[in-house]
Design an enzyme around this catalytic site. Structure first.
Site, PDB file in Angstrom:
ATOM      1  N   SER A 235       0.799  -1.219   0.000  1.00  0.00           N
ATOM      2  CA  SER A 235       0.000   0.000   0.000  1.00  0.00           C
ATOM      3  C   SER A 235       0.833   1.271   0.000  1.00  0.00           C
ATOM      4  CB  SER A 235      -0.924   0.009   1.225  1.00  0.00           C
ATOM      5  OG  SER A 235      -0.185  -0.058   2.424  1.00  0.00           O
ATOM      6  N   HIS A 263      -5.296  -4.429  -1.015  1.00  0.00           N
ATOM      7  CA  HIS A 263      -5.221  -3.513  -2.145  1.00  0.00           C
ATOM      8  C   HIS A 263      -5.114  -4.206  -3.500  1.00  0.00           C
ATOM      9  CE1 HIS A 263      -4.807   0.274   0.153  1.00  0.00           C
ATOM     10  NE2 HIS A 263      -4.228  -0.511   1.058  1.00  0.00           N
ATOM     11  N   LYS A 295     -11.974  -1.381  -0.013  1.00  0.00           N
ATOM     12  CA  LYS A 295     -11.362  -0.820  -1.218  1.00  0.00           C
ATOM     13  C   LYS A 295     -12.261  -1.118  -2.419  1.00  0.00           C
ATOM     14  CE  LYS A 295      -7.797  -0.793   1.748  1.00  0.00           C
ATOM     15  NZ  LYS A 295      -7.856  -1.357   3.114  1.00  0.00           N
TER      16      LYS A 295
END
Length: 465
Positions: A235, A263, A295
């Site tokens: 990240s 992610h 996300k």
């Protein structure tokens, strides 16, 4: 001889003025230069103010005071008015937005919003109990089945916090006498979970699988259980590990392999199925898949996916699951709707990848350092100075670009940066404009020499005893 000198392009007179102003704001008790003044008794603090004197808070407030005197505003906790996507509204003004996890533009999608609203109408906004007791609902099982199917594994379990998913799972599966090896850039939740477990902990250099191999040779045989934890997409740096080699090492050494896909779900792989698809690896060769719903899946919470035995054990014994309320209906329903859209519209993943690659190419052409970014959804612009990174973010906001700084202690001081989150909804013009503004402002601040060394000197000179 010019008075302009040193870091920050401030004259000696200007620096002395800042020091003097800070000293006036934070007088030291005792005697002044010429007039004896009695020591004031220390005030009795109210019961709710007992944390005001902790040194860590004093450090934060000292840093704020220095930043205020240097005219560097606080870039954090800004209020966004409405749904944040490729653009966002801050203080009534629309900005290009590069600070959102909304990678595929699904947060705010009509189908996702409708699914959440329908779930509220049927189930309310909370299940009002732990799932083990009285909080189990059909949508919990549906969501977990979708996660397991997405990864091609036996089962999955959903937690109400992404951070707590890692902390609770690692801290529960491992114990004293075990060994946890993790990438040095692994997320805080992995590190906290490792600390909680009581196991022996060893970080290895970022993405350096030779270093991991050395640690395994030296230590693995001494421990009953060994866990290796990596991220699917890091990240802070926007790069990812060699999963095929990790699986080969897993087969050789017999450790548990855990991949944090917070992610990478929806970002890596042709259809967004994450690191396994990106690297051409059978997802069943990974023991523990971890991910978040905040996300690509536009919700909140996390999950663990893997074997039926792993999930059964966690559902009945993991404190973070057993003693937490079940996931609320609108969050689960929204995530399920996001899975529907991801599977039906894989072109969103392709557009995201194209945008990430364009940002990296344009940034390099403009002379910006993007580290090891691979052109996915996360691109750092390395600044190398925390104060300069904060000021750069503020300057960009003035120009209509919202990108947040990552500063010490989240990263080493020399690695301070701006972090750009790219989405499938950004246009090429928006990307090009953001890169151009960043390059121009970054060059200006570097030329001026504005940076942390001056601020550190000010803080040291003015910190109360």
């Amino acid at each position: 001889m010019s008075e302009r000198r040193g870091i920050g392009a401030l004259s000696r007179t200007a620096k002395d003025g800042i020091l003097g102003a800070l000293r006036q704001q934070q007088p030291k008790p005792g005697l002044r230069n010429d007039v004896a003044t009695p020591m004031k008794p220390r005030p009795v603090r109210k019961r709710g103010d007992r944390f005001a004197d902790i040194p860590e808070l004093k450090d934060i407030r000292t840093q704020r005071a220095v930043a205020d005197l240097l005219g560097v505003g606080n870039p954090f906790f800004r209020i966004h008015d409405g749904c944040a996507g490729a653009t966002t509204v801050i203080d009534g003004r629309e900005h290009l937005n590069f600070a959102s996890y909304n990678y595929l533009g699904l947060n705010g999608h009509p189908e996702v919003a409708a699914a959440a609203k329908d779930a509220i109408d049927r189930y309310g906004v909370s299940v009002s109990a732990s799932r083990l007791v009285a909080g189990e609902r059909p949508f919990h099982q549906e969501l977990e089945a979708r996660v397991a199917g997405f990864y091609g594994v036996d089962a999955a379990v959903a937690f109400v916090s992404g951070h707590a998913t890692n902390v609770g799972t690692i801290g529960h599966l491992l114990r004293q006498g075990d060994l946890i090896l993790y990438d040095s850039l692994a997320h805080n939740s992995i590190v906290v979970g490792a600390n909680l477990s009581g196991a022996t902990r060893r970080p290895f250099a970022h993405n350096d699988l030779d270093a991991l191999d050395e640690l395994l040779i030296q230590h693995a045989h001494r421990h009953e259980r060994v866990l290796v934890a990596v991220e699917g997409l890091y990240s802070m740096d926007g790069d990812f590990p060699d999963l095929a080699r990790l699986v080969s090492m897993r087969d050789r050494y017999g450790f548990w392999l855990m991949v944090d896909e917070a992610h990478s779900l929806g970002v890596l792989g042709k259809t967004g199925k994450g690191l396994a698809e990106e690297c051409g690896v059978d997802p069943r060769d990974v023991d523990i898949w971890m991910g978040t719903l905040s996300k690509t899946l536009s919700g909140c919470g996390g999950f663990i996916a893997g074997s039926a035995s792993l999930v059964e054990y966690l559902k009945f014994t993991a404190p973070g699951f057993v003693y937490s309320v079940g996931m609320p209906a609108p969050v689960a329903a929204a995530a399920i709707a996001c899975f529907d859209l991801l599977e039906r519209e894989p072109e969103r993943v392709a557009k995201l990848r194209s945008n990430g690659e364009r940002f990296v190419v344009k940034a390099k052409e403009a002379g910006l350092d993007v580290g090891d970014a691979t052109g996915t959804a996360i691109v750092p612009v390395m600044v190398g100075d925390s104060l300069r990174a904060v000021h750069l973010a503020n300057r960009l906001l003035e120009r209509g670009v919202n990108a947040l700084p990552i500063v010490h202690p989240a990263v080493p001081e020399r690695s301070a940066r701006l972090r750009f989150f790219i989405t499938s909804e950004h246009t090429h013009d928006q990307i090009d404009a953001a890169v151009a503004a960043t390059a121009e402002e970054h060059a200006g601040l570097a030329k001026a020499g504005f940076g942390i060394k001056m601020a550190a000197a000010l803080a040291k000179a003015t910190r109360p005893a």
